[in-house]
Design a protein around this motif. Sequence first.
Motif, PDB file in Angstrom:
ATOM      1  N   GLY A   1     -13.432  -6.580  26.407  1.00  0.00           N
ATOM      2  CA  GLY A   1     -13.190  -5.651  28.066  1.00  0.00           C
ATOM      3  C   GLY A   1     -14.568  -5.577  28.673  1.00  0.00           C
ATOM      4  O   GLY A   1     -15.691  -6.782  28.642  1.00  0.00           O
ATOM      5  N   ASP A   2     -15.008  -5.062  29.093  1.00  0.00           N
ATOM      6  CA  ASP A   2     -16.787  -4.756  29.945  1.00  0.00           C
ATOM      7  C   ASP A   2     -18.041  -4.414  28.620  1.00  0.00           C
ATOM      8  O   ASP A   2     -17.545  -3.799  28.074  1.00  0.00           O
ATOM      9  N   LEU A   3     -18.328  -5.721  28.254  1.00  0.00           N
ATOM     10  CA  LEU A   3     -19.625  -5.878  26.815  1.00  0.00           C
ATOM     11  C   LEU A   3     -20.527  -4.946  27.501  1.00  0.00           C
ATOM     12  O   LEU A   3     -20.851  -3.795  26.352  1.00  0.00           O
ATOM     13  N   ASN A   4     -21.018  -4.874  28.471  1.00  0.00           N
ATOM     14  CA  ASN A   4     -22.072  -3.586  28.655  1.00  0.00           C
ATOM     15  C   ASN A   4     -21.101  -2.402  28.020  1.00  0.00           C
ATOM     16  O   ASN A   4     -21.731  -1.248  28.044  1.00  0.00           O
ATOM     17  N   ALA A   5     -20.075  -1.780  28.798  1.00  0.00           N
ATOM     18  CA  ALA A   5     -19.264  -0.851  28.275  1.00  0.00           C
ATOM     19  C   ALA A   5     -19.120  -0.371  27.002  1.00  0.00           C
ATOM     20  O   ALA A   5     -19.649   0.578  26.394  1.00  0.00           O
TER      21      ALA A   5
ATOM     22  N   ALA B   1     -13.524   9.322  17.848  1.00  0.00           N
ATOM     23  CA  ALA B   1     -13.331  10.467  16.542  1.00  0.00           C
ATOM     24  C   ALA B   1     -11.761  11.046  16.917  1.00  0.00           C
ATOM     25  O   ALA B   1     -11.762  11.707  16.125  1.00  0.00           O
ATOM     26  N   THR B   2     -11.314  10.061  18.530  1.00  0.00           N
ATOM     27  CA  THR B   2      -9.883  11.431  18.291  1.00  0.00           C
ATOM     28  C   THR B   2      -9.055  10.037  18.787  1.00  0.00           C
ATOM     29  O   THR B   2      -9.747   9.103  19.703  1.00  0.00           O
ATOM     30  N   VAL B   3      -7.935  10.921  19.395  1.00  0.00           N
ATOM     31  CA  VAL B   3      -6.529   9.448  19.697  1.00  0.00           C
ATOM     32  C   VAL B   3      -7.384   8.756  21.566  1.00  0.00           C
ATOM     33  O   VAL B   3      -7.010   8.056  22.000  1.00  0.00           O
ATOM     34  N   GLU B   4      -7.676  10.449  22.499  1.00  0.00           N
ATOM     35  CA  GLU B   4      -8.099  10.650  23.235  1.00  0.00           C
ATOM     36  C   GLU B   4      -9.097   9.284  23.370  1.00  0.00           C
ATOM     37  O   GLU B   4      -9.329   8.536  24.697  1.00  0.00           O
ATOM     38  N   ASP B   5      -9.810   9.114  22.449  1.00  0.00           N
ATOM     39  CA  ASP B   5     -11.165   8.229  22.549  1.00  0.00           C
ATOM     40  C   ASP B   5     -10.803   7.171  22.598  1.00  0.00           C
ATOM     41  O   ASP B   5     -11.255   6.074  23.668  1.00  0.00           O
ATOM     42  N   LEU B   6      -9.248   6.604  22.228  1.00  0.00           N
ATOM     43  CA  LEU B   6      -8.574   5.051  22.582  1.00  0.00           C
ATOM     44  C   LEU B   6      -8.455   4.784  24.625  1.00  0.00           C
ATOM     45  O   LEU B   6      -8.799   3.765  23.865  1.00  0.00           O
ATOM     46  N   LYS B   7      -8.095   5.758  24.336  1.00  0.00           N
ATOM     47  CA  LYS B   7      -7.904   5.172  26.422  1.00  0.00           C
ATOM     48  C   LYS B   7      -9.242   5.524  26.331  1.00  0.00           C
ATOM     49  O   LYS B   7      -9.073   4.444  27.988  1.00  0.00           O
ATOM     50  N   LYS B   8      -9.642   5.897  26.249  1.00  0.00           N
ATOM     51  CA  LYS B   8     -11.270   6.618  27.233  1.00  0.00           C
ATOM     52  C   LYS B   8     -12.118   5.186  27.141  1.00  0.00           C
ATOM     53  O   LYS B   8     -12.369   4.285  28.447  1.00  0.00           O
ATOM     54  N   HIS B   9     -11.765   4.412  25.984  1.00  0.00           N
ATOM     55  CA  HIS B   9     -12.678   3.060  25.939  1.00  0.00           C
ATOM     56  C   HIS B   9     -11.888   1.945  25.893  1.00  0.00           C
ATOM     57  O   HIS B   9     -11.904   0.700  25.579  1.00  0.00           O
ATOM     58  N   ASN B  10     -10.303   2.178  26.588  1.00  0.00           N
ATOM     59  CA  ASN B  10      -9.165   0.618  27.536  1.00  0.00           C
ATOM     60  C   ASN B  10      -9.078   0.135  26.349  1.00  0.00           C
ATOM     61  O   ASN B  10      -9.210  -1.256  26.400  1.00  0.00           O
ATOM     62  N   CYS B  11      -9.060   0.414  25.021  1.00  0.00           N
ATOM     63  CA  CYS B  11      -8.539  -0.040  23.619  1.00  0.00           C
ATOM     64  C   CYS B  11      -7.053  -0.772  23.796  1.00  0.00           C
ATOM     65  O   CYS B  11      -6.538  -0.625  24.114  1.00  0.00           O
ATOM     66  N   THR B  12      -7.283  -1.940  23.218  1.00  0.00           N
ATOM     67  CA  THR B  12      -6.534  -3.062  22.837  1.00  0.00           C
ATOM     68  C   THR B  12      -5.510  -2.835  22.079  1.00  0.00           C
ATOM     69  O   THR B  12      -5.686  -1.398  20.557  1.00  0.00           O
ATOM     70  N   ILE B  13      -4.141  -2.821  21.725  1.00  0.00           N
ATOM     71  CA  ILE B  13      -3.204  -2.515  20.868  1.00  0.00           C
ATOM     72  C   ILE B  13      -4.392  -2.951  19.210  1.00  0.00           C
ATOM     73  O   ILE B  13      -4.511  -2.401  18.214  1.00  0.00           O
ATOM     74  N   GLU B  14      -4.950  -3.816  19.212  1.00  0.00           N
ATOM     75  CA  GLU B  14      -5.403  -4.729  17.951  1.00  0.00           C
ATOM     76  C   GLU B  14      -5.933  -3.499  17.890  1.00  0.00           C
ATOM     77  O   GLU B  14      -6.540  -3.667  16.575  1.00  0.00           O
TER      78      GLU B  14
END
Length: 453
Positions: free
Chosen positions: A162-166, A173-186
């Motif tokens: 995604g956004d390389l700077n970001a 640390a939590t499942v919520e962090d996955l959404k925060k960082h806009n994670c792909t399925i991989e």
Amino acid sequence: MERKNTIIIGAAGRDFHNFNTVYRDNELYNVVAFTATQIPDIDGRKYPSELAGELYPEGIPIYSQEQLPQLIEELDVDECVFAYSDISYEDVMGIGAIVNAAGANFTLLGPKGTQLKSNKPVISVCAVRTGTGKSQTSRKIIETLLEHDLKVVAVRHPMPYGDLNAQRVQRFATVEDLKKHNCTIEEMEEYEPHVDRGNIVYAGVDYADILAAAENDPDGCDVILWDGGNNDFSFFKPDLAVTVLDPHRPGHELKYYPGEVSLRTADVAIINKIDSATAEAIQIVENNIQFASPTSTIIKAESKITVDNPESIVGKRVLVVEDGPTLTHGEMKIGAGTVAAERLGAKEIIDARPFAVGSLIETFNKYQHIQNVLPAMGYGEQQLKDLEETINNADCDAVIIGTPMDLSRIISINKPYTRVHYDLDEVGSPNLSGILKGFIEQHKLVQSTSDMK
């Protein structure tokens, strides 16, 4: 002295790390481009100036690898650096031939120039192919160390799509962090099993900054665990190097780059999945370990599979959804979901291909070895919608989710489904407990390890 015009050939991971460690502040080189492959929709971006450093105030463009011959000519390129993993020797040298035919040098960088040294003890978990069981091995090591009150921080091989700077430094640390960082399925497949267990995971783009953050994690850090990706070798210099091998692909440990590097530098070689492989295949892998890494300790292990709702499989027509990279560039035809379906007596594993839509059709066309199973592709919002529609189109009684993350958390599935979980279960000795006992004693991490089993 005139700077050498250089292209780094990659897939949004090792390529950025090689640039950061070797080329970023090196006035002998002028990196004019990155090329990208393997992962959908990661070309057409730019490696930003904030990450590229003072020598690159405009950043560095990222092109498709298909443009490589044209780029070498147009940008007057002297040298191309190959920097991605899980690729056969035939394909590596095919790219080398393209580079040489265009007039440039073809380069491979090794551990000495690219591995970072930590001030904490480091255990690396690498593999000879994608989908061998690195993540379950990493979890087993972390759980063993946690039993002895050691704080372990995992650092995952990069997946910055995604956004390389970001994404310069990411902490999960939590499942919520996955959404925060806009994670792909991989990404979720790799991070979620860790955070579900309360483990801290770091990843991102700049691994010097990531290492510093991990060493100084606010929850504490006694040991760094490198959780490798594909079959790449570690970005950090390991004090204990563990490499996982897969007898479902016997011989690949000597045919893929840089998997053989990971094997030849292993202190511990784990032959995983012996419960679902043939004796002949296991012996081939063991012989190859003894040939390429004769001083490594060999551990044999089963990939122990558990199913949330086994009754949803027995006698049913099922759609099996497997880990995406394992099926695509990992070249596997099956995964844990398929093994679960066969063991629990599914009536039929249906062919997913007739129900595919959008980008999933393209995936099946590109990776034609994939047959009945469906790869969990989700590198963007549209591809995630395509995956959901494909699953919901399928004419089946139930869905088996063989990917390590909870797919039902991010898409709606319109039919019964069940998840498959898999863990490393060592057979006999030697085993990781004994290996880790020696590691703890060597690095004086606790006063006594006499209670270790």
